[in-house]
Design a protein around this motif. Structure first.
Motif, PDB file in Angstrom:
ATOM      1  N   MET A 138       4.303  11.292   1.932  1.00  0.00           N
ATOM      2  CA  MET A 138       5.161  10.443   2.756  1.00  0.00           C
ATOM      3  C   MET A 138       4.878  10.669   4.241  1.00  0.00           C
ATOM      4  SD  MET A 138       7.567   8.147   2.599  1.00  0.00           S
ATOM      5  CE  MET A 138       8.428   8.320   1.020  1.00  0.00           C
ATOM      6  N   ARG A 139       4.722  11.927   4.648  1.00  0.00           N
ATOM      7  CA  ARG A 139       4.454  12.214   6.056  1.00  0.00           C
ATOM      8  C   ARG A 139       3.103  11.652   6.480  1.00  0.00           C
ATOM      9  NH1 ARG A 139       3.832  17.510   6.461  1.00  0.00           N
ATOM     10  NH2 ARG A 139       4.428  18.160   4.359  1.00  0.00           N
ATOM     11  N   TRP A 140       2.122  11.680   5.571  1.00  0.00           N
ATOM     12  CA  TRP A 140       0.798  11.143   5.886  1.00  0.00           C
ATOM     13  C   TRP A 140       0.875   9.639   6.117  1.00  0.00           C
ATOM     14  CZ3 TRP A 140      -3.302   8.019   4.917  1.00  0.00           C
ATOM     15  CH2 TRP A 140      -4.575   8.461   5.310  1.00  0.00           C
ATOM     16  N   VAL A 141       1.601   8.930   5.265  1.00  0.00           N
ATOM     17  CA  VAL A 141       1.744   7.485   5.421  1.00  0.00           C
ATOM     18  C   VAL A 141       2.409   7.133   6.744  1.00  0.00           C
ATOM     19  CG1 VAL A 141       2.919   5.428   4.532  1.00  0.00           C
ATOM     20  CG2 VAL A 141       1.781   6.984   2.950  1.00  0.00           C
ATOM     21  N   LEU A 142       3.482   7.847   7.076  1.00  0.00           N
ATOM     22  CA  LEU A 142       4.285   7.486   8.243  1.00  0.00           C
ATOM     23  C   LEU A 142       3.607   7.837   9.568  1.00  0.00           C
ATOM     24  CD1 LEU A 142       7.865   8.454   6.995  1.00  0.00           C
ATOM     25  CD2 LEU A 142       6.813   6.188   7.103  1.00  0.00           C
ATOM     26  N   ARG A 143       2.713   8.821   9.563  1.00  0.00           N
ATOM     27  CA  ARG A 143       2.089   9.185  10.838  1.00  0.00           C
ATOM     28  C   ARG A 143       0.779   8.443  11.094  1.00  0.00           C
ATOM     29  NH1 ARG A 143       1.194  14.517   8.198  1.00  0.00           N
ATOM     30  NH2 ARG A 143      -0.968  14.611   7.475  1.00  0.00           N
ATOM     31  N   GLU A 144       0.266   7.711  10.107  1.00  0.00           N
ATOM     32  CA  GLU A 144      -0.991   6.970  10.268  1.00  0.00           C
ATOM     33  C   GLU A 144      -0.662   5.526  10.642  1.00  0.00           C
ATOM     34  OE1 GLU A 144      -3.367   4.760   9.304  1.00  0.00           O
ATOM     35  OE2 GLU A 144      -4.885   5.917  10.386  1.00  0.00           O
ATOM     36  N   ARG A 145      -1.079   5.109  11.847  1.00  0.00           N
ATOM     37  CA  ARG A 145      -0.636   3.824  12.396  1.00  0.00           C
ATOM     38  C   ARG A 145      -1.022   2.637  11.513  1.00  0.00           C
ATOM     39  NH1 ARG A 145      -2.588   1.173  18.165  1.00  0.00           N
ATOM     40  NH2 ARG A 145      -1.161  -0.634  18.129  1.00  0.00           N
ATOM     41  N   SER A 146      -2.265   2.614  11.027  1.00  0.00           N
ATOM     42  CA  SER A 146      -2.702   1.500  10.199  1.00  0.00           C
ATOM     43  C   SER A 146      -1.916   1.451   8.891  1.00  0.00           C
ATOM     44  CB  SER A 146      -4.197   1.616   9.911  1.00  0.00           C
ATOM     45  OG  SER A 146      -4.954   1.494  11.094  1.00  0.00           O
ATOM     46  N   MET A 147      -1.627   2.621   8.319  1.00  0.00           N
ATOM     47  CA  MET A 147      -0.845   2.665   7.086  1.00  0.00           C
ATOM     48  C   MET A 147       0.564   2.142   7.314  1.00  0.00           C
ATOM     49  SD  MET A 147      -2.458   3.785   4.337  1.00  0.00           S
ATOM     50  CE  MET A 147      -1.290   4.612   3.274  1.00  0.00           C
ATOM     51  N   ARG A 148       1.160   2.465   8.458  1.00  0.00           N
ATOM     52  CA  ARG A 148       2.518   1.983   8.748  1.00  0.00           C
ATOM     53  C   ARG A 148       2.541   0.456   8.824  1.00  0.00           C
ATOM     54  NH1 ARG A 148       2.529   5.949  12.809  1.00  0.00           N
ATOM     55  NH2 ARG A 148       2.568   4.325  14.423  1.00  0.00           N
ATOM     56  N   ALA A 149       1.541  -0.119   9.495  1.00  0.00           N
ATOM     57  CA  ALA A 149       1.496  -1.587   9.610  1.00  0.00           C
ATOM     58  C   ALA A 149       1.274  -2.235   8.251  1.00  0.00           C
ATOM     59  CB  ALA A 149       0.383  -1.998  10.577  1.00  0.00           C
ATOM     60  N   LEU A 150       0.366  -1.658   7.465  1.00  0.00           N
ATOM     61  CA  LEU A 150       0.082  -2.212   6.153  1.00  0.00           C
ATOM     62  C   LEU A 150       1.291  -2.105   5.242  1.00  0.00           C
ATOM     63  CD1 LEU A 150      -2.140  -3.510   4.466  1.00  0.00           C
ATOM     64  CD2 LEU A 150      -2.856  -1.211   3.776  1.00  0.00           C
ATOM     65  N   PHE A 151       1.979  -0.961   5.302  1.00  0.00           N
ATOM     66  CA  PHE A 151       3.197  -0.800   4.510  1.00  0.00           C
ATOM     67  C   PHE A 151       4.245  -1.839   4.892  1.00  0.00           C
ATOM     68  CE2 PHE A 151       7.421   0.960   5.581  1.00  0.00           C
ATOM     69  CZ  PHE A 151       8.042   0.704   4.360  1.00  0.00           C
ATOM     70  N   SER A 152       4.447  -2.050   6.182  1.00  0.00           N
ATOM     71  CA  SER A 152       5.476  -2.994   6.627  1.00  0.00           C
ATOM     72  C   SER A 152       5.175  -4.412   6.156  1.00  0.00           C
ATOM     73  CB  SER A 152       5.593  -2.970   8.156  1.00  0.00           C
ATOM     74  OG  SER A 152       5.947  -1.683   8.616  1.00  0.00           O
ATOM     75  N   ALA A 153       3.904  -4.824   6.279  1.00  0.00           N
ATOM     76  CA  ALA A 153       3.526  -6.172   5.841  1.00  0.00           C
ATOM     77  C   ALA A 153       3.642  -6.307   4.332  1.00  0.00           C
ATOM     78  CB  ALA A 153       2.101  -6.484   6.296  1.00  0.00           C
ATOM     79  N   SER A 154       3.119  -5.318   3.625  1.00  0.00           N
ATOM     80  CA  SER A 154       3.129  -5.391   2.171  1.00  0.00           C
ATOM     81  C   SER A 154       4.546  -5.293   1.620  1.00  0.00           C
ATOM     82  CB  SER A 154       2.254  -4.270   1.596  1.00  0.00           C
ATOM     83  OG  SER A 154       2.112  -4.402   0.214  1.00  0.00           O
ATOM     84  N   GLY A 155       5.371  -4.417   2.208  1.00  0.00           N
ATOM     85  CA  GLY A 155       6.753  -4.294   1.761  1.00  0.00           C
ATOM     86  C   GLY A 155       7.535  -5.578   1.954  1.00  0.00           C
TER      87      GLY A 155
END
Length: 420
Positions: A214-231
């Motif tokens: 979870m910490r890895w996902v939240l601190r990686e900028r590209s992952m945060r954007a991808l998560f937000s769009a996909s969610g």
């Protein structure tokens, strides 16, 4: 060029070919269930919009509850493949319980909820283990090709599954159609038992092991954007899917066979999308493919609540929407899958995928519940308008991030590509 020369290089490798074949057959069975279980609820048990919302939520809730703990568990295991075999066998047993109960005149909505929840939980475990097995089979430079093949299988399943499912429901009734899905899980388990790739070593248990993904996902900028769009897409898309079968059968008047045929015919677009995805990524880059894929997936679905008029026009509009949307979803799935496989380090792969799926797929049961409640409160068509319009705006999360401008797959520092 001979016939063998036209076969993709990965399919000439026996281990990957067995893995891919098992996945293809299992995905086809899943599509039968996606038709048969909702139709069993509607046609056999008389479920309304609220009940359909609860059924979809029961299927999807495990993604919210179990991705994190199952991901943490999987990263500590040496044999993820064996766990995947066990989940296939468990899913087959659960699905088979439905036709047995129906034959005994004991099938209830409660059992549908329980089976949907159990299959969903086992699917979560299968998928977090599958992420690690995939990188044990495929070198980094072939991630796009491998994801194209796997998603091509998904498209083929979309092409054949709904049509076969609709026909099985038509002639065998919805519960007995599920026997075919159970058999595909057994076939998948058989193919997994016939491969023995060298899997990445288990991760040591350290402080923060459970929350590292979870910490890895939240601190990686590209992952945060991808998560937000996909969610965002997941939330609105599952509002849509919760009500689609009910809307098509009650308001548009399509029978099970015709609905399955429409979905199967539309899925030709998915097959083409999987075939074209590699060329799209090469032409506009991995980031451009994400943007094009998100828009291609969501925009055509606006045609669904527009459908009306003569039966021929309704069928054509549904076909066009499904065809174009399936092209888009295949492009985005190949791009997202390849990006995640390239970016995430092996040592935290199952935990990161578990965290991403928790954050991402956790929106699915929420969307299903909201869809069911809104469908009851304001009607099916208005709810479908909200769902389809909301999904289109998901792409806005990507635009401020580095993703749209990314041409190549990212490289994991200090890690070499696995050898197939």
């Amino acid at each position: 060029m001979g016939l063998v020369g036209r076969v993709p290089p990965l399919l000439r490798e026996r281990t990957f070919r067995r893995y891919w074949t098992g996945q293809t057959i299992s995905l086809a069975g899943d599509q039968i269930s996606l038709m048969a279980i909702p139709l069993a609820a509607v046609l056999v048990l008389g479920a309304d919009a609220a009940a359909m919302g609860w059924l979809k939520a029961a299927e999807l809730l495990p993604a919210l509850l179990f991705n994190l703990p199952f991901g943490a568990w999987a990263d500590r295991q040496a044999g993820r493949r064996r766990a995947m075999i066990a989940t296939d066998l468990g899913r087959a047993a659960l699905v088979l319980s439905l036709p047995v109960a129906y034959a005994l005149d004991a099938l209830t909505l409660t059992q549908l909820y329980v089976v949907a929840f159990g299959v969903g939980a086992l699917t979560v475990l299968f998928e977090v283990c599958n992420a690690t097995l995939f990188v044990a089979l495929v070198p980094t430079e072939r991630y796009v090709q491998a994801n194209s093949l796997v998603n091509g299988s998904r498209s083929t399943a979309w092409l054949a599954g709904p049509g076969v499912g609709g026909l099985l429901v038509q002639f065998l009734t919805a519960p007995f159609a599920l026997v075919a899905d159970a058999l595909t899980y057994l076939v998948s388990a058989g193919y997994l038992a016939r491969i023995a790739p060298v899997e990445p070593s288990p991760a040591p248990v350290t402080k923060g092991h459970f929350t590292e993904g979870m910490r890895w996902v939240l601190r990686e900028r590209s992952m945060r954007a991808l998560f937000s769009a996909s969610g965002t897409v997941q939330f609105f898309n599952f509002m849509f899917h919760t009500l689609f079968v009910l809307y098509a059968t009650t308001e548009l008047g399509l029978g099970a066979g015709l609905l399955g045929l429409v979905l199967a015919t539309g899925a030709v677009g998915g097959l083409l999308g999987a075939v074209w995805s590699g060329a799209v990524v090469r032409r506009i880059g991995i980031g451009g493919s994400l943007v094009v894929g998100f828009l291609g997936f969501t925009l055509p679905l606006l045609l669904i609540p527009l459908a009306g008029g003569p039966r021929t026009l309704v069928v054509f509009v549904l076909f066009l929407a499904e065809f174009l949307s399936c092209v888009g979803v295949m492009i985005v799935d190949v791009a997202v899958g390849s990006f995640l496989m390239a970016l995430i380090p092996d040592a935290v792969r199952a935990r990161v995928m578990g965290a991403f799926r928790t954050l991402n797929h956790g929106f699915r049961p929420l969307g299903a519940l909201v869809g069911g409640l809104l469908g009851t409160a304001i009607g099916l068509r208005p709810t479908l308008w909200i769902a389809t319009v909301g999904a289109v705006f998901a792409v806005l999360w990507l635009l401020p991030s580095p993703l749209p401008w990314m041409r190549e797959l990212p490289e994991r520092e200090g890690e070499s590509a696995p050898v197939a």
